[in-house]
Design an enzyme around this catalytic site. Structure first.
Site, PDB file in Angstrom:
ATOM      1  N   CYS A   2       9.924   0.891  -5.795  1.00 40.85           N
ATOM      2  CA  CYS A   2      10.103  -0.517  -6.113  1.00 40.85           C
ATOM      3  C   CYS A   2      10.738  -1.260  -4.943  1.00 40.85           C
ATOM      4  O   CYS A   2      10.990  -0.696  -3.878  1.00 40.85           O
ATOM      5  CB  CYS A   2      10.999  -0.661  -7.345  1.00 40.85           C
ATOM      6  SG  CYS A   2      10.496   0.370  -8.729  1.00 40.85           S
ATOM      7  N   ILE A  53       5.627   4.612 -11.794  1.00 40.27           N
ATOM      8  CA  ILE A  53       5.314   6.007 -11.470  1.00 40.27           C
ATOM      9  C   ILE A  53       5.620   6.921 -12.654  1.00 40.27           C
ATOM     10  O   ILE A  53       4.837   7.795 -13.016  1.00 40.27           O
ATOM     11  CB  ILE A  53       6.113   6.471 -10.230  1.00 40.27           C
ATOM     12  CG1 ILE A  53       5.803   5.563  -9.017  1.00 40.27           C
ATOM     13  CG2 ILE A  53       5.804   7.933  -9.909  1.00 40.27           C
ATOM     14  CD1 ILE A  53       4.380   5.634  -8.523  1.00 40.27           C
ATOM     15  N   ILE A 291      -6.288  11.068   8.891  1.00 45.19           N
ATOM     16  CA  ILE A 291      -6.727  10.030   9.831  1.00 45.19           C
ATOM     17  C   ILE A 291      -7.050  10.689  11.170  1.00 45.19           C
ATOM     18  O   ILE A 291      -6.308  11.549  11.650  1.00 45.19           O
ATOM     19  CB  ILE A 291      -5.623   8.972  10.024  1.00 45.19           C
ATOM     20  CG1 ILE A 291      -5.509   8.108   8.760  1.00 45.19           C
ATOM     21  CG2 ILE A 291      -5.907   8.086  11.218  1.00 45.19           C
ATOM     22  CD1 ILE A 291      -6.715   7.255   8.456  1.00 45.19           C
TER      23      ILE A 291
END
Length: 632
Positions: A2, A53, A291
């Site tokens: 958050c 979550i 990646i």
């Protein structure tokens, strides 16, 4: 995961406008797209943005305790909250939700500030106790979750998960701290003991503040420390069993979620180890994301693919190339402060890729710091052995002279680039290691800075805080002290800042199982030979993972999440290199020598020097100052 923000009047309590708190929270909307809330009372205001979550519908914030005495806004996860709930219930606590936030409220009311010792997790929270009329601000052991604070002209203390939350308040001044420029040009980021804006502070990792109405603001107090003063005893096989136990526990605790979960996978030792233990703990295939780069020597996707195939993961990958430089302005917006760790670019991309498939992703961050996996730590260990046998009166004249005359050969093979090694050996251990970690050494910064900035900077040098950290480390050796500084200085300022901002920018929660505090505390006790042996780091960790991973993953040369900046600035981005050294924003600041800046770009583009990292630093600095519209 958050975003939190709020206001607290330390002196005379005054009304708090809820719209101001809401505006601060709205600046953090990317951290919590699933919900928001604001609560105010005379002298205090708490705001929250939520990424759901755990207990997806049942834990809205700000959250009140069952008896109404305490109110909290919380960013993070408490991994042992279920065990704590059971203990607190035995002592009479009653819970209305299924999440971890309410557990912190009950723990505070039972144990006060001592509740922090019982929390296993990553967190930053603000808890207001209405009976005590106090605000309790706390940050986790390693600084996984951030917390910025600033005193405002109306006597209130403002806090927020990111700098942009503070900047949303109309009373925040926007003036550069010049010493932050010195720090940034040394390290490539603004470390936690400073902020780019004067008057802003970051609550240090493992610290809390307890503030009360009617009293001067209390300074931060440390509640946790890592110590390297003890040494584990026993055979390597026994230590390996204990290590594996801690690693399994760290991974298992971070796999608890009510949303889809996966992992980042680079193909290196650390992320591959996490994926291996996740695959062991769950029957379902692990979702993995990687990646790659369009420059072959920087690309690790083949290794990641091999690990993914080995464990049968649901694997996804994406390639980063210079045409993704459109993401640069996004990076500047995400980080607020200038941040020149170029691996943030692929980290943002892997977070975005992961968010397409999961809401929580586990990473391998923390193992290099805890188990001595960086080359610089191995070099420092050998240098310390040399320092131990060569008297200081001999070291400085011999190695100092060699360091001054040896050419800076960026183009040469690594074995012939000895200038920095000689310079390091001429200094003490802490100063030498600070040189190894820095992007620009003191003499390089002196050439870069203008005379006006040098006068403003005075005697301060960025290395002073690093040296102080190493000299004061609870350590038995130079290697211990180096790892301690990496964990306390480098990791929260660079590594954890990078993963927090990039993951939160796309609404993804990142978790670091290899930063389980019991695992790190165990690693700090390992004998040197279980950390570093010859040119090999993370010795015990690699030996332990031999049962899971092939040797060509465990023992290939460390590559890191490196970005091919040198090639980019000589090719597609050559014009950008020339533009940045002529930037009006940088030149008008008076901080830099214009002639030196121009020379940097041309020498790099021609291949005579490798100045890619400093060019990237300058680029990120210029864009950050422009976006923040900071005054000198």
């Amino acid at each position: 995961m958050c975003g939190i923000a709020g206001l607290f009047h330390c002196g005379t309590p005054k009304p708090v406008d809820p719209e101001r708190v809401r505006t601060m929270c709205d600046a953090l909307a990317h951290r919590g797209p699933d919900g928001s809330g604001v609560w105010t009372e005379h002298g205090v205001g708490l705001g929250h943005r939520r990424l759901s979550i755990i207990d997806l519908e049942g834990s809205p914030q700000p959250m009140h305790s069952a008896n109404g005495r305490a109110v909290i806004v919380f960013n993070g996860e408490i991994y042992n909250y279920r065990e704590l709930r059971r203990e607190l219930e035995r002592e009479g606590a009653r819970f209305r939700t299924e999440g971890d936030t309410e557990t912190i409220l009950a723990a505070w009311q039972r144990w006060g500030t001592g509740c922090l010792d019982r929390l296993d997790g990553m967190f930053a929270f603000a808890l207001y106790d209405r009976d005590r009329r106090s605000l309790f601000l706390a940050r986790d052991r390693f600084g996984v979750k951030p917390l910025f604070t600033a005193m405002l002209s109306d006597g209130s203390l403002a806090f927020a998960s990111e700098l942009k939350g503070l900047l949303a308040h109309p009373l925040m001044r926007r003036q550069v701290d010049p010493l932050a420029i010195e720090d940034y040009m040394a390290w490539g980021y603004v470390p936690d003991h400073r902020a780019i804006i004067s008057g802003v502070e970051k609550l240090p990792a493992g610290h809390f503040r307890l503030l009360e109405h009617g009293r001067d603001p209390a300074p931060p107090r440390q509640w946790w420390e890592i110590s390297f003063t003890e040494r584990a005893r026993g055979r390597e096989a026994d230590l390996s069993v204990e290590l594996l136990h801690h690693m399994r526990a760290g991974v298992a605790s971070r796999m608890v979620a009510d949303v889809p979960l996966g992992a980042f996978l680079s193909g290196g030792v650390d992320s591959s180890s996490v994926v291996a233990l996740m695959a062991e703990a769950d029957r379902a295939p692990v979702t993995t994301c990687s990646i790659g780069f369009d420059v072959a020597e920087a690309d690790e996707t083949a290794h990641a693919r091999a690990v993914a195939a080995h464990f049968g993961t649901d694997h996804h990958e994406r390639v980063v190339s210079p045409d993704r430089m459109a993401d640069l302005d996004r990076l500047v917006e995400i980080f607020d402060e200038p941040f020149a760790d170029a691996s943030a670019l692929p980290t943002l991309q892997v977070c975005a890729l992961a968010r397409e498939h999961v809401t929580v992703a586990l990473s391998g961050d923390g193992a290099d710091e805890a188990f001595a996996g960086y080359r610089r730590q191995m070099f420092h260990h050998r240098e310390e052995q040399l320092r131990g046998v060569i008297p200081p009166l001999l070291r400085e004249p011999v190695f100092g002279a060699l360091g001054r005359v040896w050419p800076k050969a960026d183009w040469a093979p690594r074995a012939f680039r000895a200038k920095s090694t000689f310079q390091s050996l001429a200094e003490g251990g802490a100063a030498g290691y600070a040189r190894a970690v820095s992007v620009l050494a003191p003499e390089q910064r002196d050439r870069l800075f203008g005379e006006g900035f040098k006068r403003i900077r005075g005697v301060y040098r960025a290395e002073q805080e690093w040296i102080r950290t190493m000299d004061g480390a609870p350590a038995r050796s130079g290697l211990d002290a180096a790892q301690y500084a990496d964990l306390k200085f480098w990791m929260p300022g660079d590594i954890l800042t990078k993963i927090d901002r990039t993951s939160m920018a796309v609404g993804l929660e990142a978790r670091e199982p290899l930063l389980d505090y019991r695992l790190v505390e165990f690693a700090a006790t390992l004998p040197h030979r279980q950390r570093v042996r010859g040119r090999q780091g993370k010795v015990l960790l690699k030996r332990t993972m031999e049962r899971y991973l092939p040797d060509d993953i465990l023992y290939r040369p460390k590559q890191g999440f490196s970005v091919p900046l040198a090639q980019w600035f000589r090719g597609t981005l050559a014009d950008e290199a020339r533009r940045i050294v002529r930037s009006e924003r940088l030149l008008q600041s008076g901080w830099f020598d214009q002639t030196v800046l121009a020379d940097l770009a041309e020498k790099h583009i021609s291949g005579r020097s490798d100045n890619a990292r400093v060019l990237w630093q300058l680029l990120m600095l210029e864009k950050s100052l422009t976006r923040l519209d900071l005054a000198r």
